[in-house]
Every structure is written in C-alpha cells, then in structure tokens.
Design an enzyme around this catalytic site. Structure first.
Site, mmCIF file in Angstrom:
data_model
loop_
_atom_site.group_PDB
_atom_site.id
_atom_site.type_symbol
_atom_site.label_atom_id
_atom_site.label_comp_id
_atom_site.label_asym_id
_atom_site.label_seq_id
_atom_site.Cartn_x
_atom_site.Cartn_y
_atom_site.Cartn_z
ATOM 1 N NE ARG A 196 -3.904 -2.257 1.888
ATOM 2 C CZ ARG A 196 -4.717 -2.765 2.787
ATOM 3 N NH1 ARG A 196 -4.600 -2.447 4.056
ATOM 4 N NH2 ARG A 196 -5.658 -3.603 2.420
ATOM 5 C CD GLU A 235 -5.922 -0.055 13.274
ATOM 6 O OE1 GLU A 235 -7.021 -0.581 13.037
ATOM 7 O OE2 GLU A 235 -5.555 1.023 12.797
#
Lengths: 257, 271, 633
Positions: free
Chosen positions: C303, C407
């Site tokens: 990404r 996360e």
C-alpha cells in the site's frame, strides 16, 4: 421553505428530545452543504456550530453513527419520513425530494436522546433465536463443512444484516410496545439454519419463532424488503422460515415428545 | 437503569400466558387455513352459483346445494370457520399499526387493504345473511331469500333480484361487499403461500401473485355477473304474489316440512 | 468466595476484543466487555478484502507459512519482530479453519472449498474472503460466539461505556493493572471496574488525521489514555495511507484492495489535464503507471508504494483533470468477478452516484491504519520460531496485567501492513494471546486478586476522571472542540501522511502547541449530564492531541524512509541508525513523548532491500541483493 439567501444552504428540521421521559420538540438549522455532503456531514456541521435557524445557540444534536459507509448499522434515522441510514443519505438527492431535510428518531424504539434510540431489543432477539453456530470451542479442529457456491451466495446475502433496524421501523406489525421479533431476526434464523453445523439448533430456533411474537405475527406488508439498505431478501427469509416452522410443527405433532 | 429491554415473547416464560398464546402458532396457522379452505371454497362455490343468474340455471344450482344431505353440518362448519377466522382476525388486526401514509409501497397497501376488506367483509356477510337467510327486517330492508315458495314455486332468482333491486345503495353494498370478500380471499391466498412457506423466492411469490390475481379477477367477474343477473331479472307479479304468500306462510308458523317436495330432488334431470 | 475468582476486562469489541473474550470465557474466566458502540458495530466491519493464510492450493505452488512470514516482514520493511510474525503466519490456516467452522460465508469454489484471491504484496493467492465485506462477516461470527457466552452469563457486555483510564496498583512495588474506570455514555455515570487483567483492543487512531477511512470512534483516545498512564507506545509514527479511497465530506471511504486483487487496474490519462470522460480514453492513451513501474507485482504492490506512486503521479499533474484523483477501473472484469466485489461497488455507487461497473472509479489515498500502537512484549521460543504458547506476557504492555491486542498493538506489521493481514492479526491476538491472559490471571495468588484490593486506587482514578469531566463541563472558553479537531486533522494530514517533510512537520508540531493552548480554553456547547456526546468528544480530543504529538515527534526524529514513513530529505532506509523500534514514553511534566530506540532482532530473516521489482531501481537492487547474499552466506 429553504433559505435561498445563502448559497447552498439547506434547512434541517430536527425532532429533538432531551431525555427518554421528556417531550419531543422541533428545531430548525440552516446548514451549508458542499457537493457530496450527506446527513452525517451536516450533523457534524451542526455539532461544530450548534446555532438554530433563528440564531439561538443550543446543545448539539445527539445521534448514533460510526463507520459512515453503511456497514455498521448505527446511524439509522427517519429522514424525510422514511427510515434509512443517514450516512448514505446524500443532500443532493434529498434536496430534490423536498425543500427541507426532516430528521426524526426511529419510532419503534425508545428514544435515548434526540436522534439516538435504544435498539437493544434487536440484540436480545438474536439471543432468543440462538443466532450462532454451536462450535466445539476455538481450538484447531480442522476446517468447517464444505458448502456449495449457491448456498454460500444465499447465506452471504443474509449475513450482511447489520442490525440497523430499518426493517422493523417500516414494519406495521413491529411496534414499540409489542413483542414481534421482526424480519431481521427471522432472517438470521434462516441464515443459521442454512449452515451445516448451525442446523443443529434449528429446532430451538423454530420453537422460539413459533411463540407469540414469532414469525407468524408477520403481516406480509413486505415493507422490510423495500427499506433494507443491504437488499437482504427478507421476505424470502420470512417465507423460508414459514416453511421450516410448518414442517417442524407437523413433524413435532406426529413424532415430537 | 437506562437499559430498555422489552422482552420478546419468544423468551417470555410467563406462566399466566393464555391458552391462545400457548398455542399461538397453531391458532395462527388455523386462522390462515380457516380463511382459505372452508370459507374460501364456499366463497368460490357461492359466487360461481350466483354467476348462474347471468344466463345459467341458477335455480338448479341452488336446488342442488339445498339438497346436500347434511347441509346443516356444512353450514355450521362454515359458521364456525367464519367466526373463528373473523374473531382471531380482529385480534390480529389490532396487533399492527398500518403506516401506508409513510411507506407507500404496493405490498403495504395490500396489507392495509387486507385488514380493511376484512372488516367490510365481516359486516357485509352479516348483513347479507341476516337479510336474505335469516330474513331479518333491518331498518325496513326486508328482502328475504327463498329457494322455492311454500308451493314449490322456484323463487331463488326472483328473491335475489328483489333484494338487489330494493334500492341503489343495496347494489353498492353488494358490490363493495363482494369485492372486499374477493380481495380478502385472493390476497389472503397469496400471503398464505408465504406464511406456510409454499412460495419462497421472490419470483415464486410474484408468479403465485399472478395466479391469485387471476383467481381474484375470475371471482370478481362472477360477482359482477351475479349482480348484473340479479338486476336484469324482471320480477313478475306472479313472483311478487308467490313471495308474499311464502312470507305469510312462514310468518304464520309454517315450516319447511310443510312445503311441497322440491322437484329437483324428486326428478333428477328434469331437462 | 465466588466474587474473588479472577475476572478479565476487555476494552473494545472489534475482532481482537471479541476473539479474546471468546477465548478467555471459553477457558472459564468471566469477561467484562466494554465498548463505546454495540460490539456488532465496531470498526472491524469496515474491513473488506479478506484474510491471509497459507492454504493447500498456494502451498502446492510453492507457498508456505514461512513465505507468508517473509512477505509480512518484507512488506513491513523488517521493522516487525520476527517471532510474533512467525507465530501469526503459522497460525493463520488454523484461524481460517476456525472462522470457517463458526459459519463465516467464505466464497466457495465449485467443489465447495474456500475460494482465494490475490492481494497486495504477494504473488500467491492466499487471501480468503467473503464477498467484499470480509471484516463484517468475521466480526459477526465472533459477535455471535460472544453472544453465546453472553447468553451463558460468561461474558458481560458493557455497551455504550467509554474506557477512561486504567487503574494501576503499585502496592507490591510494581505497577500492575487491576481494572479500569469507565463512563456510561448515556447516564454519564463514572465508575471503576475491577479485573485481574485488562485487554486493550481499541483499534487505531485515524481520527487524529481528521478524515480517514476509519470509524468515528477510532480516535486513539483509549491508547492515548494508557500511554498517559504509563504504557509505552511503539512506532507511533507508522501510519498507513491506503491508496484507494473515495474522498468524502465526512470521511474517506475505503475501496478495497480486493478490487485490484480481482483484476482492477489503476490508471491516469497519459495526457495531462485530459478532460475526456474515462470511457472515451483509448487504452493506448491510458497510463497504467503501477503496472509499468512494477511489472512483477503490478497493481498489487504494498500500500505505501501504491499510495506514493498515486501521489507522485498527481503531483506531476497526471491526476484526473489535473486534480488529486486517479482511476481505479474494474469495468473490464467479468460479471461473476464483479459480483464478488458487490459489497464495495455498492458503496461507491451509493456515495458517488456513478456505477463503477460501467465507469472507472475516482479514488485517492487516505489514512487507513496505524501500524504503531501500544508497545508490547512476548516470550519467543528458543529458536525464535514463534512465541511460547500461553506465556503470560505475550502481548502484554510494559504495565503488568495490561495487554494490547489487534490494531492498538504495535506488533506484526512493522513499517507497512500488507493487505488482509489486519484481520488475521486481530483474531490471532485474541485467540493465541487470550490464553496468555488466562494463564496470567490464574497465576495471581489469592489475596492479591483485584477483587480483594482496597478501594483506594480505584477511587483515586474515579475522582481524577470526575474532576476532568467537571473541568470540561464548566469550561467556558471560546474554542469549539470540533473546530480544533478539524485543524488538528488538517495539520497532520498535510504534514505527516504520504510525504513527510521535516519543515512541514515542524510547523505542524508548532501548530499542535497552539491547538493545545486552544484546548485549554475550550467551551462546550453542551453541559448536560445525559448522553453528552460533546463531552466525550472533547475529552478524546485532548487525548488525540497527545497522541498526535507522539506521531509527529516520532516522524520528525526518524531520519530515514521506511515503509509508510517517507522522508524526501532522507529517501533511503537507514538500517544502521533506524532499524529500531521507536519507544515513546509519556512525560507527564512536559506533556510530550520521550523517544527511545530499541533494536529489532532479526533471528529468522535478514533484512533486504525493499523494491518489489521496481523497474528503474532494478539494476541497483540486483547489485545490492547480491552483496547482501554474499554477506549473509
């Protein structure tokens, strides 16, 4: 009437309520809306500038939201008389419908504050129909059952239910003060009954759905499927559970305990 | 304390739940069944028979029905079914709150109409039976129905015609009433397929919808035909005399046993 | 006494929090689960593309768990610790099997096996998916299992409760987390909850950047509060900017990498300022810049790389109409493939009005994920191949008894996360490290259990939070929290996302000082004591400002480029100086981060240049690779 003095401003009429027991009242806000604005971005604007159309500074409007991309199910409200997700309600489209945007909380759930309602009934319903696959714990026990792509496709459509409550708000049989379980939970029962392991609890689910407030309280108005933001075939689910309960009832009449 | 959790009935273990609630599912299904089968079959037969007023041999059909061996049993079954269906229907109707003003979808209108037509049909059936069958005099609306006069004179068509020709509003009531019954039954037939789980997929529901609509249209044609047939009938003076004498006969204490034998039962195949 | 049995608090009801709750409850330890929203509405629902795991099909083409680990480390620019990544990738197939058993409607092949799709950073199909709403399906499956334990009374949900602060007990001379203080977001009641261990599973901090692909609750507030209470942050500067999102007024909506995984292509008109409609531009006049620059990985480079390329292309004036947008094109895909992407294509259609099945989508990068988060430790196996299962300290923060899963945990992803590794990381943490939590609380000796402690440490925190709330409610300054937040977002997005220029970051750092001053002069438009959302937001804003400082400080101090952290003034990776974890410790006196660096051990895979076969860099890399090979052999 929308105020045309400011460019690209739209009138918001918001039904407000300070607390569960207090009386509702209406307030108007004029909100500028750039292209691509939606109800949430306008509510955010009101939060940052909580001034009514007649110039009074008031408490910001309370509302529920989270993902803002129509997958979490939080931001359901009644917009211009119709229940929907506020994140995907684009102002450009609403402006075509009416001169003002009317926001009301859902009417089938108790209001917490302003546009926030308490949908815990929906989650409790999921417990009632045992909306889970009864796995033998989380240890590594190999893969799950294989599944045909067709069955997966059916289940996938059902699994997208985000418990937003649109189907219940629009349902004439689901009321604030009755016990109807509603399309969402019925559809979830079908979802789990369509899974090889989930099927183990099928009888329990059907028995729950045969009690008062169960599937037979559906009046077939079929509003649910019209307002579902995820296009879930809710009326097919109701029919499928109708068949399952029919068969289950006949079976248990002849061979049940 | 702020948690509002109305318990769904699915989990309520209230020991005081009524008999109706304990057998909720069964009653719901019987409600559906009672609407489709006994009532429905009767409605079809009845409308078809009446349709004979338009060019068919109405008297023959009516004679045939009235010659059914256990007519009373059939009639009682029918009455019980209607009472059961109507009674539960009323309870169920008030468990919902129509919202067609907000959600103007076809399905929602059908849902709303199903309930409205249920009420109308119930009222209509009562008036219909009270005036014709029970020969009540409702506010001067005295239009009794006789299959045959006390003297064996065929009166089925004549009395029906007299009833409908009584006043324009009677025709209106019959049209609205019959339409309501037809709508209620055919829409009920459509939704019952969902309720029982016969039609599951949306296309199947749509297809079955066409079938039900066709049935509804056929029944509408029958009812319209019957009304036209009743209106077109020219009531003769002889009919009037016979009817008056028959009324007098029954009012003075005559019973069916005193009437002359019905030719239909005596000589089958009189053509 | 039954009340003295150990309990665990899980904060956050996303994938990590639910997986942990299920695992811990299954082991017989009661769980109190806290969430600001009904757990079914957690941000995990937004994950779209899929979940990675080695599978038999890929294995027979040469793939393996080891390669999955290698990809994850290569993608993360070797900043990730290797034993946890080893463990996670080796557990991945089990995670998929488990989710499969739970009834997740994974897409199927004609034979009924789980279907696979290609995803960024890999040349093998190793991503399992359920349409284009995989996160939603996985979350629901865990939500269902949690509900099962809830029905059994083993999990108690506290939804619409906001975590305010961890309660630490230092009566034994060592700081130990023994509970939390939380607030009922409806009645505004603040109270303490005791627990022998607390698992933070509170997700990312996208809201610090104003608009991101994250949900509105992803403020990083909870992590920031732990940080202020003494927990450390690891690599806070590593923020992932997703290449493909729909820019919006209220947020940037994610357009999943699966669009490219299924064959979607990114392009811009070759001619600058070409204003023809996209379908009128012939193929020859389209610049498929990712495919051109990275022939090996094409549109499926990691990404950070795709994001930078899109950014540069737009900077050079090749964006659509000269602006900041490029095309993401799925129009050429067969209908069956598009059907698999329905979930995201519908979102695009609803929010833009264009049907992406017929017209290429217009997209631009947006802040998406925080690789950094609460600093955690673990016990590695002797050969470094994995972690010791059940070791009580796995994914525990520097504060005993306080864990970080998902996360909010800085582990696993290093400098960039590969697509479809996040869902894996969340569930893996909950399952694998949930056992560690169970073992930790079972090791607590009777007499030292949270339930048996005096009320004092709990009351102190409750009073602290009540005072904080009072201060905010009574504040009558001139600054509106929503406006401060908008400025914070603008500053951070502009200075600290795709391109991180030192001067710009320093300006942002100064602006942060101003915003902090404004924050002290706050005025709340709602002083009520019922469902006061403004209060909750204003409080979180203070925490966001503190977290933002750590992000900026870490970014300024890291004078190299690595993964998502790109510094034009230091464009190369500098392993000598910065192959290290940034450890940020909160200094309560200055309100700022104190940065320390901790070397990253590389027991399994030696770092190598991260080029993904870029054409212009190829020549250099070959040399470098050869050198490295020579050096390692």
């Amino acid at each position: 009437m929308a105020t045309n003095t400011d460019q690209k401003t739209i009138r918001f009429k918001v039904k407000r309520q300070d607390a569960p027991q207090t009386a509702p009242y209406w307030q108007d806000f004029d909100v500028p809306h750039p292209p691509g604005a939606n109800v949430i971005s306008c509510l955010l604007h009101i939060a940052a500038n909580p001034v009514t159309a007649d110039g009074r500074t008031v408490a910001p409007v309370a509302w529920d939201c989270n993902c803002l991309e129509e997958v979490c199910g939080a931001c359901t409200m009644v917009i211009n008389g119709r229940v929907r997700q506020s994140c995907s309600a684009l102002i450009s489209e609403l402006a075509e419908e009416a001169a003002a945007v009317t926001l009301e909380p859902m009417t089938k759930f108790p209001v917490v504050r302003d546009l926030m309602v308490d949908r815990s009934r929906m989650f409790k319903n999921l417990i009632d129909i045992k909306a889970w696959v009864p796995i033998d714990g989380t240890h590594a026990l190999g893969p799950g059952p294989t599944e045909s792509p067709a069955n997966q496709d059916t289940r996938y459509a059902l699994s997208r239910c985000m418990t937003c409550g649109c189907c219940l708000e629009a349902c004439p049989q689901f009321l604030l003060d009755n016990h109807f379980i509603g399309a969402a939970a019925i559809s979830q029962a079908r979802y789990f009954n369509a899974h090889e392991t989930g099927k183990t609890l099928q009888d329990d689910r059907l028995e729950a759905l045969e009690t008062p407030g169960g599937v037979s309280d559906c009046g077939n108005a079929q509003n649910c499927v019209q307002v579902c933001p995820k296009d879930i075939p809710l009326t097919e689910s109701i029919a499928a559970i109708g068949r399952q309960t029919t068969v289950h009832a006949i079976k248990s009449f002849f061979s049940g305990k | 304390m702020t948690e509002h959790t109305p318990s769904t009935a699915a989990s309520s273990g209230d020991p005081a739940t009524s008999f109706l609630q304990q057998h909720h599912f069964l009653f719901r299904r019987l409600h559906s069944l009672s609407g489709i089968l006994p009532v429905g079959v009767f409605v079809i037969m009845h409308l078809f028979t009446n349709f004979q007023m338009l060019g068919g041999d109405f008297q023959h059909e009516v004679d045939f029905i009235h010659s059914t061996p256990a007519l009373l049993v059939v009639e009682i079954t029918l009455w019980l079914s209607i009472a059961f269906h109507a009674g539960l229907g009323l309870v169920y109707t008030f468990s919902g709150r129509p919202n067609v003003r907000r959600y103007r979808y076809g399905g929602n209108w059908r849902y709303y109409l199903q309930r409205i037509t249920g009420f109308i049909a119930l009222g209509f059936i009562f008036v219909h039976v009270a005036t014709l069958r029970w020969r009540w005099d409702l506010f001067g609306w005295f239009t009794p129905f006789y299959v045959r006069g006390f003297d064996g004179q065929p009166l089925a068509h004549a009395t029906t015609a007299m009833a409908l020709q009584h006043a324009r509003w009677v025709v209106a009531i019959y049209l609205i009433g019959a339409m309501s019954v037809v709508y209620h039954w055919s829409n009920g037939l459509w939704t019952s397929a969902i309720t029982w789980g016969v039609t599951i997929s949306a296309p199947a529901q749509r297809r079955w919808g066409y079938v039900c609509a066709a049935l509804g249209i056929a029944l509408t044609v029958f009812s319209l035909g019957a009304v036209v047939g009743a209106l077109k009938y020219h009531v003769t003076d002889e009919d009037r005399r016979s009817i008056r004498m028959t009324v007098d006969f029954y009012e003075s204490g005559g019973t069916d046993a005193d009437t002359k034998p019905r030719p239909h039962t005596a000589t089958h195949g009189h053509e | 006494m039954a009340d003295n049995q150990p309990r665990v608090i899980v904060v956050g009801g996303g994938l990590a929090g639910l997986a942990a709750s299920v695992r811990i409850a299954e082991a017989g330890v009661p769980v109190d689960l806290f969430s600001m929203v009904p757990v079914k509405r957690s941000h995990s629902v937004c994950a779209q593309g899929g979940i990675n795991a080695c599978n038999e099909v890929a294995r027979q083409q040469g793939y393996s768990e080891w390669l999955h680990m290698d990809e994850t480390l290569y993608g993360g620019d070797f900043l990730n610790h290797q034993p946890p990544v080893y463990e996670m990738t080796h557990w991945a197939p089990k995670v998929i099997d488990l989710m499969d058993r739970m009834g997740v409607p994974f897409n199927r092949t004609s034979e009924g096996q789980r279907d696979l799709r290609l995803f960024g950073g890999s040349l093998f199909k190793r991503t399992h998916f359920a349409g284009a709403t995989t996160g939603q399906q996985l979350l629901y499956a865990l939500d269902e299992q949690t509900r099962r334990y809830e029905a059994d009374g083993k999990v108690t949900k506290h939804e619409f409760w906001e975590f305010l602060w961890p309660v630490l007990d230092d009566s034994n001379g060592k700081k130990r987390c023994v509970g939390i203080v939380a607030q009922d977001m409806r009645s505004m009641q603040i109270r303490a909850f005791r627990a022998d261990a607390v698992v933070m599973a509170t997700g990312g901090c996208g809201m610090v950047f104003g608009k991101s692909t994250m949900s509105v609750i992803c403020t990083g507030g909870a992590a920031s509060r732990c940080y202020q209470a003494g927990a450390w942050l690891g690599n806070p500067e590593f923020i992932q900017v997703h290449p493909t999102a729909i820019p919006g007024e209220d947020k940037c909506r994610l357009m999943s990498e699966s669009a490219r995984g299924e064959g979607g292509r990114v392009w811009v008109p070759r001619k600058k300022n070409d204003d023809r409609p996209p379908n009128d531009i012939p193929t020859a006049e389209r610049w498929y810049f990712l495919e051109e620059k990275y022939p090996k990985y094409g549109n499926l480079v990691p990404r950070d790389i795709a994001t930078r390329e899109i950014f540069f292309v737009c900077q050079q004036g090749h964006g659509i109409g000269g602006g900041r947008m490029v095309y993401l094109d799925v129009t050429h895909l067969p209908d069956a493939t598009k059907h698999k992407l329905d979930g995201i294509l519908e979102i695009y259609e609803k929010f833009t009005g264009d049907n992406p099945r017929n017209v290429p989508m217009k997209i631009f990068p947006a802040v998406h994920y925080s690789m950094g988060g609460l600093y955690t430790v673990y016990t590695a196996k002797e050969d470094s191949k994995g972690m010791v299962q059940g070791a009580p300290n796995n994914m525990m923060t520097n504060l005993e008894g306080l864990y970080a899963f998902g996360e909010v945990n800085y582990q696993y992803h290093g400098a960039t996360r590969l697509g479809a590794n996040a869902l894996l990381n969340c569930i893996f943490d909950g399952l694998f490290c949930g056992l560690s939590v169970v073992n930790y609380v079972r090791d607590q000796k009777p007499g030292a259990r949270a339930a048996e402690l005096p009320a004092q440490p709990f009351n102190t925190v409750v009073q602290q939070e009540q005072a904080k709330m009072k201060r905010l409610l009574e504040a009558d300054g001139q600054y509106n929290p929503y406006q401060i937040h908008a400025k914070l977002g603008d500053e951070l997005t502009d200075s600290c996302t795709v391109i991180r220029e030192e001067n710009r970051m320093k300006r942002a750092y100064e602006a942060l000082g101003e915003l902090n001053a404004q924050y002290k002069n706050l005025g709340l438009s709602d002083a009520g004591m019922w469902t006061n959302q403004t209060l909750s937001f204003a409080r979180a804003l203070g925490d966001m400002l503190i977290y933002a400082e750590a992000i900026l400080a870490g970014s300024i101090a890291r004078k190299e480029s690595r993964g998502s952290h790109y510094r034009p003034d230091y464009p190369e990776r500098d392993d000598k100086k910065f192959h290290k974890t940034t450890v940020a410790k909160f200094d309560a006196v200055t309100g700022r981060a104190t940065l320390e660096y901790e070397p990253v051990p590389t027991p399994l895979i030696a770092p190598r240049a991260r080029t993904y076969g870029k054409v212009e860099a190829e020549a250099d890399d070959n040399k470098k690779d050869k050198k490295e090979e020579a050096a390692t052999s």
